[in-house]
Scaffold this motif. Sequence first.
Motif, PDB file in Angstrom:
ATOM      1  N   VAL A  70       3.525  10.720  -9.419  1.00 20.25           N
ATOM      2  CA  VAL A  70       4.291   9.832  -8.542  1.00 20.25           C
ATOM      3  C   VAL A  70       4.024  10.199  -7.081  1.00 20.25           C
ATOM      4  O   VAL A  70       3.826   9.323  -6.233  1.00 20.25           O
ATOM      5  N   PHE A  71       3.975  11.491  -6.782  1.00 18.59           N
ATOM      6  CA  PHE A  71       3.698  11.925  -5.415  1.00 18.59           C
ATOM      7  C   PHE A  71       2.297  11.495  -4.986  1.00 18.59           C
ATOM      8  O   PHE A  71       2.107  10.994  -3.873  1.00 18.59           O
ATOM      9  N   ALA A  72       1.319  11.667  -5.868  1.00 18.79           N
ATOM     10  CA  ALA A  72      -0.053  11.260  -5.541  1.00 18.79           C
ATOM     11  C   ALA A  72      -0.128   9.755  -5.281  1.00 18.79           C
ATOM     12  O   ALA A  72      -0.784   9.320  -4.330  1.00 18.79           O
ATOM     13  N   LEU A  73       0.532   8.979  -6.104  1.00 19.58           N
ATOM     14  CA  LEU A  73       0.549   7.528  -5.897  1.00 19.58           C
ATOM     15  C   LEU A  73       1.285   7.155  -4.620  1.00 19.58           C
ATOM     16  O   LEU A  73       0.937   6.186  -3.943  1.00 19.58           O
ATOM     17  N   ALA A  74       2.308   7.917  -4.291  1.00 14.46           N
ATOM     18  CA  ALA A  74       3.086   7.620  -3.087  1.00 14.46           C
ATOM     19  C   ALA A  74       2.277   7.881  -1.829  1.00 14.46           C
ATOM     20  O   ALA A  74       2.300   7.072  -0.898  1.00 14.46           O
ATOM     21  N   ILE A  75       1.556   8.993  -1.772  1.00 20.14           N
ATOM     22  CA  ILE A  75       0.894   9.321  -0.508  1.00 20.14           C
ATOM     23  C   ILE A  75      -0.378   8.524  -0.272  1.00 20.14           C
ATOM     24  O   ILE A  75      -0.864   8.497   0.850  1.00 20.14           O
ATOM     25  N   ILE A  76      -0.933   7.875  -1.298  1.00 21.33           N
ATOM     26  CA  ILE A  76      -2.112   7.051  -1.016  1.00 21.33           C
ATOM     27  C   ILE A  76      -1.731   5.735  -0.347  1.00 21.33           C
ATOM     28  O   ILE A  76      -2.586   5.045   0.180  1.00 21.33           O
ATOM     29  N   ASN A  77      -0.460   5.409  -0.367  1.00 21.79           N
ATOM     30  CA  ASN A  77       0.015   4.224   0.337  1.00 21.79           C
ATOM     31  C   ASN A  77       0.397   4.643   1.759  1.00 21.79           C
ATOM     32  O   ASN A  77       1.251   5.509   1.948  1.00 21.79           O
ATOM     33  N   PRO A  78      -0.222   4.046   2.776  1.00 17.34           N
ATOM     34  CA  PRO A  78       0.066   4.485   4.149  1.00 17.34           C
ATOM     35  C   PRO A  78       1.528   4.280   4.550  1.00 17.34           C
ATOM     36  O   PRO A  78       2.058   5.058   5.345  1.00 17.34           O
ATOM     37  N   LEU A  79       2.185   3.281   4.004  1.00 14.34           N
ATOM     38  CA  LEU A  79       3.586   3.052   4.354  1.00 14.34           C
ATOM     39  C   LEU A  79       4.482   4.153   3.803  1.00 14.34           C
ATOM     40  O   LEU A  79       5.420   4.605   4.464  1.00 14.34           O
ATOM     41  N   GLN A  80       4.187   4.597   2.610  1.00 17.54           N
ATOM     42  CA  GLN A  80       4.971   5.675   2.000  1.00 17.54           C
ATOM     43  C   GLN A  80       4.682   7.005   2.707  1.00 17.54           C
ATOM     44  O   GLN A  80       5.597   7.801   2.931  1.00 17.54           O
ATOM     45  N   ALA A  81       3.413   7.239   3.043  1.00 19.86           N
ATOM     46  CA  ALA A  81       3.064   8.460   3.775  1.00 19.86           C
ATOM     47  C   ALA A  81       3.757   8.470   5.142  1.00 19.86           C
ATOM     48  O   ALA A  81       4.257   9.509   5.582  1.00 19.86           O
ATOM     49  N   PHE A  82       3.810   7.316   5.790  1.00 22.12           N
ATOM     50  CA  PHE A  82       4.506   7.199   7.071  1.00 22.12           C
ATOM     51  C   PHE A  82       5.986   7.517   6.902  1.00 22.12           C
ATOM     52  O   PHE A  82       6.558   8.276   7.686  1.00 22.12           O
ATOM     53  N   LYS A  83       6.612   6.951   5.878  1.00 19.51           N
ATOM     54  CA  LYS A  83       8.041   7.164   5.656  1.00 19.51           C
ATOM     55  C   LYS A  83       8.345   8.645   5.425  1.00 19.51           C
ATOM     56  O   LYS A  83       9.271   9.200   6.027  1.00 19.51           O
ATOM     57  N   MET A  84       7.554   9.307   4.589  1.00 18.59           N
ATOM     58  CA  MET A  84       7.786  10.722   4.322  1.00 18.59           C
ATOM     59  C   MET A  84       7.558  11.560   5.571  1.00 18.59           C
ATOM     60  O   MET A  84       8.308  12.500   5.842  1.00 18.59           O
ATOM     61  N   ASN A  85       6.540  11.204   6.339  1.00 14.60           N
ATOM     62  CA  ASN A  85       6.232  11.951   7.553  1.00 14.60           C
ATOM     63  C   ASN A  85       7.356  11.820   8.577  1.00 14.60           C
ATOM     64  O   ASN A  85       7.719  12.791   9.246  1.00 14.60           O
ATOM     65  N   VAL A  86       7.922  10.637   8.704  1.00 15.41           N
ATOM     66  CA  VAL A  86       9.024  10.434   9.648  1.00 15.41           C
ATOM     67  C   VAL A  86      10.261  11.214   9.201  1.00 15.41           C
ATOM     68  O   VAL A  86      10.941  11.830  10.021  1.00 15.41           O
ATOM     69  N   ILE A  87      10.544  11.204   7.906  1.00  7.42           N
ATOM     70  CA  ILE A  87      11.692  11.957   7.393  1.00  7.42           C
ATOM     71  C   ILE A  87      11.538  13.440   7.714  1.00  7.42           C
ATOM     72  O   ILE A  87      12.470  14.096   8.186  1.00  7.42           O
TER      73      ILE A  87
END
Length: 141
Positions: A70-87
């Motif tokens: 799930v984490f691997a699938l999440a970070i390949i999406n730039p929107l999800q990577a952006f969200k995690m990075n902002v958090i």
Amino acid sequence: VGAGSFLMLVVFTSVLALSMLALGVLISVQSRRAGVATGIALFVWLGLVFLSDLGLMAGTLLFKLRVQEVFALAIINPLQAFKMNVIINLNASLDVLGPVGMYASQEYGATLPWLLTGVIVLWCVLPLSIATLIFRKRGGI
């Protein structure tokens, strides 16, 4: 939260916008008409938005994915990577994302912001590089 965190939010938002612009350039280079390129770009954007939350949750339940997957699938999406990075940048804990956030924090620790930033930057560089190659091949440059 300090002013530096908000400045980083502006920087991350700009990089996300650049990554979507690079994806749009790639789509426009592939398309023959502007209307088709606009339609495809909107469809891709909505697809990324849908896949970032609802699609990820549905896929997790449907395919019984492990936390690492799930984490691997999440970070390949730039929107999800952006969200995690902002958090992370706003000094919040990724625990708000549940087991995946806890896994990411424990597994990657201090390197996680760099990993997420790298993913977003890759979404800037890769589509733009491919678009440049295609454009050159067609004799545009």
